[in-house]
Design a protein around this motif. Structure first.
Motif, PDB file in Angstrom:
ATOM      1  N   ASP A 170     -51.562  40.791  -5.308  1.00 35.16           N
ATOM      2  CA  ASP A 170     -52.766  39.955  -5.268  1.00 35.16           C
ATOM      3  C   ASP A 170     -53.240  39.745  -3.838  1.00 35.16           C
ATOM      4  OD1 ASP A 170     -52.632  39.662  -8.025  1.00 35.16           O
ATOM      5  OD2 ASP A 170     -51.410  37.850  -7.891  1.00 35.16           O
ATOM      6  N   ILE A 171     -52.314  39.531  -2.935  1.00 34.40           N
ATOM      7  CA  ILE A 171     -52.678  39.322  -1.530  1.00 34.40           C
ATOM      8  C   ILE A 171     -53.270  40.600  -0.941  1.00 34.40           C
ATOM      9  CG2 ILE A 171     -51.750  38.813   0.765  1.00 34.40           C
ATOM     10  CD1 ILE A 171     -49.746  36.952  -0.696  1.00 34.40           C
ATOM     11  N   GLN A 172     -52.685  41.744  -1.279  1.00 30.97           N
ATOM     12  CA  GLN A 172     -53.231  43.011  -0.787  1.00 30.97           C
ATOM     13  C   GLN A 172     -54.634  43.253  -1.323  1.00 30.97           C
ATOM     14  OE1 GLN A 172     -50.491  46.180  -1.629  1.00 30.97           O
ATOM     15  NE2 GLN A 172     -48.851  45.248  -0.434  1.00 30.97           N
ATOM     16  N   LEU A 173     -54.864  42.908  -2.587  1.00 31.16           N
ATOM     17  CA  LEU A 173     -56.205  43.054  -3.155  1.00 31.16           C
ATOM     18  C   LEU A 173     -57.196  42.118  -2.473  1.00 31.16           C
ATOM     19  CD1 LEU A 173     -55.385  43.382  -6.963  1.00 31.16           C
ATOM     20  CD2 LEU A 173     -56.276  45.158  -5.444  1.00 31.16           C
ATOM     21  N   LEU A 174     -56.775  40.886  -2.185  1.00 28.46           N
ATOM     22  CA  LEU A 174     -57.641  39.937  -1.489  1.00 28.46           C
ATOM     23  C   LEU A 174     -57.993  40.440  -0.094  1.00 28.46           C
ATOM     24  CD1 LEU A 174     -59.023  37.138  -1.358  1.00 28.46           C
ATOM     25  CD2 LEU A 174     -56.876  36.278  -0.403  1.00 28.46           C
ATOM     26  N   VAL A 175     -57.010  40.950   0.629  1.00 28.95           N
ATOM     27  CA  VAL A 175     -57.256  41.465   1.976  1.00 28.95           C
ATOM     28  C   VAL A 175     -58.204  42.666   1.915  1.00 28.95           C
ATOM     29  CG1 VAL A 175     -56.157  42.621   3.924  1.00 28.95           C
ATOM     30  CG2 VAL A 175     -55.144  40.560   2.978  1.00 28.95           C
ATOM     31  N   GLY A 176     -58.027  43.536   0.931  1.00 34.24           N
ATOM     32  CA  GLY A 176     -58.931  44.676   0.770  1.00 34.24           C
ATOM     33  C   GLY A 176     -60.348  44.238   0.468  1.00 34.24           C
ATOM     34  N   LYS A 177     -60.494  43.218  -0.375  1.00 33.56           N
ATOM     35  CA  LYS A 177     -61.832  42.700  -0.687  1.00 33.56           C
ATOM     36  C   LYS A 177     -62.475  42.068   0.538  1.00 33.56           C
ATOM     37  CE  LYS A 177     -61.029  41.951  -5.579  1.00 33.56           C
ATOM     38  NZ  LYS A 177     -60.886  40.979  -6.678  1.00 33.56           N
ATOM     39  N   ILE A 178     -61.671  41.395   1.350  1.00 31.63           N
ATOM     40  CA  ILE A 178     -62.199  40.792   2.580  1.00 31.63           C
ATOM     41  C   ILE A 178     -62.725  41.878   3.514  1.00 31.63           C
ATOM     42  CG2 ILE A 178     -61.521  39.580   4.703  1.00 31.63           C
ATOM     43  CD1 ILE A 178     -59.645  37.903   2.918  1.00 31.63           C
ATOM     44  N   LEU A 179     -61.973  42.957   3.661  1.00 24.39           N
ATOM     45  CA  LEU A 179     -62.418  44.048   4.526  1.00 24.39           C
ATOM     46  C   LEU A 179     -63.710  44.670   4.006  1.00 24.39           C
ATOM     47  CD1 LEU A 179     -59.041  45.794   5.393  1.00 24.39           C
ATOM     48  CD2 LEU A 179     -60.523  44.525   6.937  1.00 24.39           C
ATOM     49  N   ARG A 180     -63.762  44.950   2.703  1.00 27.41           N
ATOM     50  CA  ARG A 180     -64.973  45.553   2.137  1.00 27.41           C
ATOM     51  C   ARG A 180     -66.165  44.618   2.268  1.00 27.41           C
ATOM     52  NH1 ARG A 180     -61.226  47.597  -1.427  1.00 27.41           N
ATOM     53  NH2 ARG A 180     -61.447  45.902  -2.918  1.00 27.41           N
TER      54      ARG A 180
END
Length: 133
Positions: free
Chosen positions: A14-24
């Motif tokens: 979940d944290i990795q997905l959140l970080v990826g969404k933040i970057l995008r």
């Protein structure tokens, strides 16, 4: 509120997905801001003759700090809007490191907490120090 900051609520994926969404989202928002500023610039200055690029003329002092950029954006100056997009693009990886730190804090991974705090410290020191190369 406490459940949102518990380790059971936030899994590693979940944290990795959140970080990826933040970057995008950060890159998309920055690109949109620069696009709007570019369109504004072309509308304002598109009909002028090409400048002499053999002579370097730096940016005016008003657009080299955040207060000057925000004042220019409120005055709808195209160059300030473009600069704001660049600032947003530069802030994106900083937010990524910050949210990675939150993830490591939730996981209680001390080694990566120390490394991430050091990286954030170096980033903030380089941004806010007045050391000239």
């Amino acid at each position: 509120m406490k459940k949102y900051f518990s380790q059971q609520y936030w899994k590693d994926q979940d944290i990795q997905l959140l970080v990826g969404k933040i970057l995008r989202a950060g890159v998309s928002i920055a690109s949109l801001i620069v696009l709007v500023g570019g369109i504004m610039y072309l509308i304002s200055y598109g009909g002028e003759t090409l400048p002499d690029y053999s002579i370097f003329k730096g940016e005016s002092i008003g657009y080299t700090n955040l207060s000057g950029i925000f004042l220019g954006v409120f005055d709808l100056k195209a160059v300030a809007v473009i600069q704001l997009g660049v600032v947003a693009l530069l802030a994106t990886p900083i937010f990524r490191v910050f949210f990675s730190l939150i993830g490591f804090l939730l996981e209680k991974d001390r080694l990566y907490i120390v490394i991430t705090v050091m990286v954030l410290g170096i980033i903030f020191f380089s941004i806010f120090s007045d050391i000239k190369a």
